[in-house]
Design an enzyme around this catalytic site. Structure first.
Site, PDB file in Angstrom:
ATOM      1  N   SER A  68     -23.984 -27.319 -12.243  1.00  0.00           N
ATOM      2  CA  SER A  68     -25.020 -26.566 -11.537  1.00  0.00           C
ATOM      3  C   SER A  68     -26.352 -27.300 -11.374  1.00  0.00           C
ATOM      4  CB  SER A  68     -25.270 -25.221 -12.227  1.00  0.00           C
ATOM      5  OG  SER A  68     -24.263 -24.305 -11.872  1.00  0.00           O
ATOM      6  N   LYS A  71     -27.261 -28.009  -7.898  1.00  0.00           N
ATOM      7  CA  LYS A  71     -27.926 -27.019  -7.058  1.00  0.00           C
ATOM      8  C   LYS A  71     -29.344 -27.451  -6.689  1.00  0.00           C
ATOM      9  CE  LYS A  71     -25.088 -23.267  -8.849  1.00  0.00           C
ATOM     10  NZ  LYS A  71     -24.928 -22.189  -9.840  1.00  0.00           N
ATOM     11  N   TYR A 192     -19.625 -27.755  -1.893  1.00  0.00           N
ATOM     12  CA  TYR A 192     -20.310 -27.277  -3.099  1.00  0.00           C
ATOM     13  C   TYR A 192     -19.637 -27.799  -4.369  1.00  0.00           C
ATOM     14  CZ  TYR A 192     -21.426 -24.039  -6.892  1.00  0.00           C
ATOM     15  OH  TYR A 192     -21.771 -23.510  -8.107  1.00  0.00           O
ATOM     16  N   TYR A 244     -30.130 -19.753 -15.414  1.00  0.00           N
ATOM     17  CA  TYR A 244     -29.305 -18.573 -15.215  1.00  0.00           C
ATOM     18  C   TYR A 244     -30.084 -17.298 -15.555  1.00  0.00           C
ATOM     19  CZ  TYR A 244     -25.743 -22.242 -15.156  1.00  0.00           C
ATOM     20  OH  TYR A 244     -25.025 -23.378 -14.889  1.00  0.00           O
ATOM     21  N   VAL A 262     -22.963 -26.221 -16.613  1.00  0.00           N
ATOM     22  CA  VAL A 262     -21.999 -25.815 -17.632  1.00  0.00           C
ATOM     23  C   VAL A 262     -21.227 -26.988 -18.241  1.00  0.00           C
ATOM     24  CG1 VAL A 262     -21.731 -23.458 -16.772  1.00  0.00           C
ATOM     25  CG2 VAL A 262     -20.235 -25.281 -15.892  1.00  0.00           C
TER      26      VAL A 262
END
Length: 310
Positions: A68, A71, A192, A244, A262
């Site tokens: 992540s 992102k 992605y 998160y 993660v």
């Protein structure tokens, strides 16, 4: 940095020793099988200052996937290719209390770019002739930002994630059904997941963070890798949404804009000071590295890195 090198080095080493109390806490991200095939007690830390000083500890050359943290890249690339108003017409900018892979915080658009639905949305806005072309653009930009010329697609991680991506596939098709993007949801999802599967290490993360901390400028060439407005957007999203559903508590306790993944990595940026990369793969229930969070918390206190104090 604010102190001399020996002082900083001793402070960091004391933080690392203190963080050993976290060893054994948390679990690996077993829902992606390849992420469970790692040494759970592996650890690395890197700090790169905006003046180019580097502090590296542990197994700092160890390779893991961005997950992540990608992102951040997807948001930057979407901002490169589109006006910010267009980007945020399709994805929100607010924190959410829901899990990162939840469908709940999607009303007219995803809550922010750092939940899965938001990152899939920003991936849909990246320009290119096809998925490979778009991915090559992301990878080449990451190499410049992180100084990691050997960055590549980790094929085993990619294959493992593709096989277990039903929930993200549902999110991608749901976004398409809402009219948030018109592209093929399978191709958007593929881009992605490929971005999540880019290789990194903590030195690369801290170098990436240092460039962002340096107002978006390369530390050596002073070339603008991000505009000032992009830096402001990225840092604000990292600060409020990067950890998160634990982002608010983390920002209050640590005070360092950060983005976790993660695989166990955390990227941190202290504007005008440094970039930080930590790797420790045991995660808490929200998907954040247990030891990594503790390292950031103690570094913030020991080196006065909180953006709310300086």
């Amino acid at each position: 940095m604010l102190y001399n090198r020996d002082f900083i080095d001793e402070k960091i080493k004391s933080v690392i020793r203190a963080s050993e109390s976290c060893i054994g806490e948390g679990e690996l991200a077993s829902y992606i099988p390849e992420l469970a095939n790692v040494n759970p007690d592996n650890f690395a830390l890197s700090i790169t200052s905006v003046t180019g000083e580097s502090f590296n500890y542990g197994n700092y050359n160890h390779e893991f996937s961005l997950q992540s943290i990608s992102k951040v890249l997807l948001l930057i690339m979407a901002l490169h290719d589109n006006d910010p108003e267009k980007v945020f017409s399709k994805v929100g900018s607010e924190p959410t209390s829901y899990e990162f892979n939840s469908l709940v915080p999607i009303t007219d658009k995803a809550a922010n770019p750092f939940i899965n639905a938001g990152a899939i949305t920003t991936a849909s806005m990246i320009l290119g002739t096809d998925v490979d072309d778009k991915f090559d653009r992301i990878l080449e930009y990451y190499k410049k930002l992180s100084k990691q010329e050997k960055a590549h697609l980790m094929k085993e991680v990619y294959a493992s994630e593709i096989e277990t991506t039903d929930r993200n596939k549902a999110i991608s098709y749901y976004l398409k059904s809402k009219g948030i993007f018109d592209e093929d949801p399978e191709k958007v999802l593929d881009l992605y997941i490929k971005a999540c599967s880019i290789s990194t290490n903590v030195v690369a993360l801290s170098s990436m963070g240092a460039a962002i901390a340096n107002r978006g400028c390369d530390l050596e060439t002073h070339y603008n890798l991000l505009s000032k407005s992009e830096v402001q957007i990225v840092l604000s999203q990292m600060a409020t949404c990067g950890m998160y559903e634990n982002s608010g508590r983390y920002l209050m306790n640590v005070g360092i804009p950060s983005k976790s993944g993660v695989s166990g990595g955390i990227l941190g940026v202290v504007p005008g000071v440094c970039g930080i990369g930590v790797y420790s793969p045991r995660l808490d229930k929200t998907g954040n590295s247990v030891r990594g969070k503790e390292i950031f918390n103690m570094l913030g206190q020991e080196l006065d890195l909180s953006i709310f104090i300086n």
